[in-house]
Enzyme design. Structure first.
Site, PDB file in Angstrom:
ATOM      1  N   ASN A  51       0.874  -1.170   0.000  1.00 47.15           N
ATOM      2  CA  ASN A  51       0.000   0.000   0.000  1.00 47.15           C
ATOM      3  C   ASN A  51       0.913   1.223   0.000  1.00 47.15           C
ATOM      4  O   ASN A  51       1.616   1.475   0.975  1.00 47.15           O
ATOM      5  CB  ASN A  51      -0.861  -0.055   1.255  1.00 47.15           C
ATOM      6  CG  ASN A  51      -1.981   0.975   1.321  1.00 47.15           C
ATOM      7  OD1 ASN A  51      -2.601   1.137   2.349  1.00 47.15           O
ATOM      8  ND2 ASN A  51      -2.260   1.678   0.238  1.00 47.15           N
ATOM      9  N   ASN A  59      -6.760  10.645  -0.350  1.00 45.92           N
ATOM     10  CA  ASN A  59      -6.867   9.591  -1.343  1.00 45.92           C
ATOM     11  C   ASN A  59      -6.375  10.084  -2.704  1.00 45.92           C
ATOM     12  O   ASN A  59      -6.237  11.292  -2.931  1.00 45.92           O
ATOM     13  CB  ASN A  59      -8.312   9.121  -1.466  1.00 45.92           C
ATOM     14  CG  ASN A  59      -8.822   8.500  -0.183  1.00 45.92           C
ATOM     15  OD1 ASN A  59      -8.104   7.753   0.476  1.00 45.92           O
ATOM     16  ND2 ASN A  59     -10.059   8.812   0.179  1.00 45.92           N
ATOM     17  N   CYS A 119      -5.821   5.636   8.233  1.00 45.80           N
ATOM     18  CA  CYS A 119      -5.083   4.739   7.343  1.00 45.80           C
ATOM     19  C   CYS A 119      -4.033   4.002   8.170  1.00 45.80           C
ATOM     20  O   CYS A 119      -3.048   4.600   8.599  1.00 45.80           O
ATOM     21  CB  CYS A 119      -4.421   5.505   6.205  1.00 45.80           C
ATOM     22  SG  CYS A 119      -3.440   4.447   5.111  1.00 45.80           S
ATOM     23  N   GLY A 120      -4.252   2.713   8.401  1.00 47.67           N
ATOM     24  CA  GLY A 120      -3.339   1.949   9.247  1.00 47.67           C
ATOM     25  C   GLY A 120      -1.965   1.776   8.641  1.00 47.67           C
ATOM     26  O   GLY A 120      -0.939   1.952   9.324  1.00 47.67           O
ATOM     27  N   ASN A 121      -1.892   1.418   7.353  1.00 47.21           N
ATOM     28  CA  ASN A 121      -0.587   1.276   6.704  1.00 47.21           C
ATOM     29  C   ASN A 121       0.131   2.618   6.640  1.00 47.21           C
ATOM     30  O   ASN A 121       1.348   2.699   6.816  1.00 47.21           O
ATOM     31  CB  ASN A 121      -0.751   0.706   5.292  1.00 47.21           C
ATOM     32  CG  ASN A 121      -1.138  -0.761   5.303  1.00 47.21           C
ATOM     33  OD1 ASN A 121      -0.669  -1.529   6.124  1.00 47.21           O
ATOM     34  ND2 ASN A 121      -2.011  -1.144   4.385  1.00 47.21           N
ATOM     35  N   ASN A 127     -12.504   5.009   9.738  1.00 46.25           N
ATOM     36  CA  ASN A 127     -13.150   5.160   8.447  1.00 46.25           C
ATOM     37  C   ASN A 127     -14.088   3.968   8.265  1.00 46.25           C
ATOM     38  O   ASN A 127     -13.938   2.939   8.915  1.00 46.25           O
ATOM     39  CB  ASN A 127     -12.124   5.273   7.304  1.00 46.25           C
ATOM     40  CG  ASN A 127     -11.074   4.188   7.362  1.00 46.25           C
ATOM     41  OD1 ASN A 127     -11.186   3.205   8.094  1.00 46.25           O
ATOM     42  ND2 ASN A 127     -10.032   4.334   6.583  1.00 46.25           N
ATOM     43  N   HIS A 168     -16.054   0.627   6.996  1.00 37.56           N
ATOM     44  CA  HIS A 168     -15.705  -0.630   6.329  1.00 37.56           C
ATOM     45  C   HIS A 168     -16.919  -1.532   6.241  1.00 37.56           C
ATOM     46  O   HIS A 168     -17.695  -1.659   7.199  1.00 37.56           O
ATOM     47  CB  HIS A 168     -14.606  -1.366   7.102  1.00 37.56           C
ATOM     48  CG  HIS A 168     -13.276  -0.714   7.016  1.00 37.56           C
ATOM     49  ND1 HIS A 168     -12.373  -0.960   6.001  1.00 37.56           N
ATOM     50  CD2 HIS A 168     -12.684   0.213   7.815  1.00 37.56           C
ATOM     51  CE1 HIS A 168     -11.295  -0.225   6.184  1.00 37.56           C
ATOM     52  NE2 HIS A 168     -11.459   0.500   7.279  1.00 37.56           N
ATOM     53  N   ASN A 172     -15.062   1.394   2.553  1.00 35.96           N
ATOM     54  CA  ASN A 172     -14.047   0.473   2.049  1.00 35.96           C
ATOM     55  C   ASN A 172     -14.674  -0.915   2.037  1.00 35.96           C
ATOM     56  O   ASN A 172     -15.283  -1.337   3.029  1.00 35.96           O
ATOM     57  CB  ASN A 172     -12.811   0.489   2.953  1.00 35.96           C
ATOM     58  CG  ASN A 172     -12.179   1.863   3.012  1.00 35.96           C
ATOM     59  OD1 ASN A 172     -11.722   2.405   2.032  1.00 35.96           O
ATOM     60  ND2 ASN A 172     -12.176   2.446   4.210  1.00 35.96           N
ATOM     61  N   GLU A 193     -10.713   0.274  -1.694  1.00 33.09           N
ATOM     62  CA  GLU A 193     -10.831   1.462  -0.850  1.00 33.09           C
ATOM     63  C   GLU A 193     -11.601   2.574  -1.559  1.00 33.09           C
ATOM     64  O   GLU A 193     -11.436   2.800  -2.755  1.00 33.09           O
ATOM     65  CB  GLU A 193      -9.441   1.974  -0.467  1.00 33.09           C
ATOM     66  CG  GLU A 193      -8.647   1.018   0.406  1.00 33.09           C
ATOM     67  CD  GLU A 193      -7.403   1.667   0.962  1.00 33.09           C
ATOM     68  OE1 GLU A 193      -7.475   2.852   1.358  1.00 33.09           O
ATOM     69  OE2 GLU A 193      -6.355   1.009   1.001  1.00 33.09           O
ATOM     70  N   CYS A 250      -4.520  -2.888   3.064  1.00 35.41           N
ATOM     71  CA  CYS A 250      -5.291  -1.856   3.763  1.00 35.41           C
ATOM     72  C   CYS A 250      -5.267  -2.209   5.241  1.00 35.41           C
ATOM     73  O   CYS A 250      -5.879  -3.201   5.662  1.00 35.41           O
ATOM     74  CB  CYS A 250      -6.721  -1.807   3.241  1.00 35.41           C
ATOM     75  SG  CYS A 250      -7.783  -0.624   4.113  1.00 35.41           S
ATOM     76  N   GLY A 251      -4.543  -1.414   6.036  1.00 30.68           N
ATOM     77  CA  GLY A 251      -4.382  -1.717   7.451  1.00 30.68           C
ATOM     78  C   GLY A 251      -5.677  -1.640   8.227  1.00 30.68           C
ATOM     79  O   GLY A 251      -6.010  -2.550   9.000  1.00 30.68           O
ATOM     80  N   GLY A 265      -8.576  -1.884   6.976  1.00 27.16           N
ATOM     81  CA  GLY A 265      -9.414  -2.949   6.437  1.00 27.16           C
ATOM     82  C   GLY A 265      -9.090  -4.292   7.055  1.00 27.16           C
ATOM     83  O   GLY A 265      -9.987  -5.114   7.315  1.00 27.16           O
TER      84      GLY A 265
END
Length: 276
Positions: free
Chosen positions: A13, A66, A75-77, A159, A161, A192, A210, A219-220, A222
């Site tokens: 990612n 985005n 955004c985890g990643n 966010n 999901h 997402n 996403e 997607c972290g 996710g």
């Protein structure tokens, strides 16, 4: 306007990291789209801006955009890449730091071998807070998408999901379903869309489409949402390895109102300057 950047990725990612502390710049949505363009710009899933904190308990603030120029809440990643980036750029000496996002405070801890652990906070299930157009909270919801009646888990990890269990992440229909779900009218802010294949109680495979980006290699948030959904359904243990196209993440959740912890790799691809 020249803008210095660092290109990074977390399990595939990919991000363009921009320090707006040492260089004073203001980017418009069209600038974000230009940077993210894979043919004419640097190319990335998202652009991350490093900013001074607005809250006294935070060490930094970061904003996530985005590829289409829209702003994301989490955004985890990207959070993992953020932690390595600020150390790489010598903006901090901290191994553990608190960062402010658009909707929360996150704790990031640098581990060995460029791994970073992220405290993603507790998941949010109330439909109005996801947001999801439903009156009652449930573990699963009926969703009509692309002409199919689906059962999905829905929650927010900063966010929104929607997660669907599938027999195989290689199913050819997932791209069509992913596009239909992430723009579904029942999610007023979009969502997402994650497709989870349960291998066993400690291992899953996952594909995520996403909002504002499309399918990404990882997607972290996710991965966190998928594991939380799987645990609530009784399919998964407290610690799960999530295999995505770009690599593997470790997700831990002890249920109830506890935080979700995500650990995974970071990598620096290259650095440069782009003129906007």
């Amino acid at each position: 306007m020249p803008v210095k950047f660092t290109k990074m990725h977390g399990a595939g990612n990919d991000f363009v990291m921009i320090d707006t502390i040492s260089q004073r710049i203001k980017l418009r949505p069209r600038d974000i789209r230009s940077i993210a363009d894979r043919r004419r710009g640097v190319g990335c899933d998202q652009v991350l801006l490093v900013e001074p904190p607005g809250q006294p308990e935070a060490d930094f603030r970061y904003r996530i955009f985005n590829a289409d120029g829209s702003e994301a809440g989490q955004c985890g990643n990207g959070a993992r890449c953020f932690a390595r980036f600020v150390r790489h750029r010598r903006l901090t000496h901290l191994q553990k730091m608190v960062v402010e996002t658009g909707n929360s405070l996150m704790t990031l801890t640098l581990r060995d071998n460029h791994q970073v652990e992220v405290d993603m906070g507790p998941p949010v299930f109330a439909p109005r807070d996801i947001p999801l157009r439903r009156d009652q909270e449930a573990q699963e919801y009926d969703l009509l998408a692309a002409g199919e009646q689906l059962r999905v888990g829905a929650l927010s990890m900063g966010n929104p999901h929607a997660v669907l269990r599938v027999n195989s992440v290689n199913d050819g229909s997932l791209e069509r379903l992913g596009e239909a779900i992430r723009g579904h009218d029942d999610f007023p802010d979009g969502t997402n869309a994650g497709f989870m294949e349960v291998v066993d109680r400690q291992n899953v495979r996952l594909r995520v489409f996403e909002r504002g980006v499309g399918e990404t290699e990882a997607c972290g948030s996710g991965a966190c949402a998928a594991v939380v959904y799987g645990q609530r359904m009784g399919w998964l243990d407290e610690q799960v390895t999530v295999e995505l196209t770009g690599g593997k993440l470790t997700i831990q959740w002890q249920g109830a109102n506890s935080s979700v912890f995500m650990t995974g790799p970071t990598a620096i691809s290259f650095e440069g300057t782009i003129r906007l």
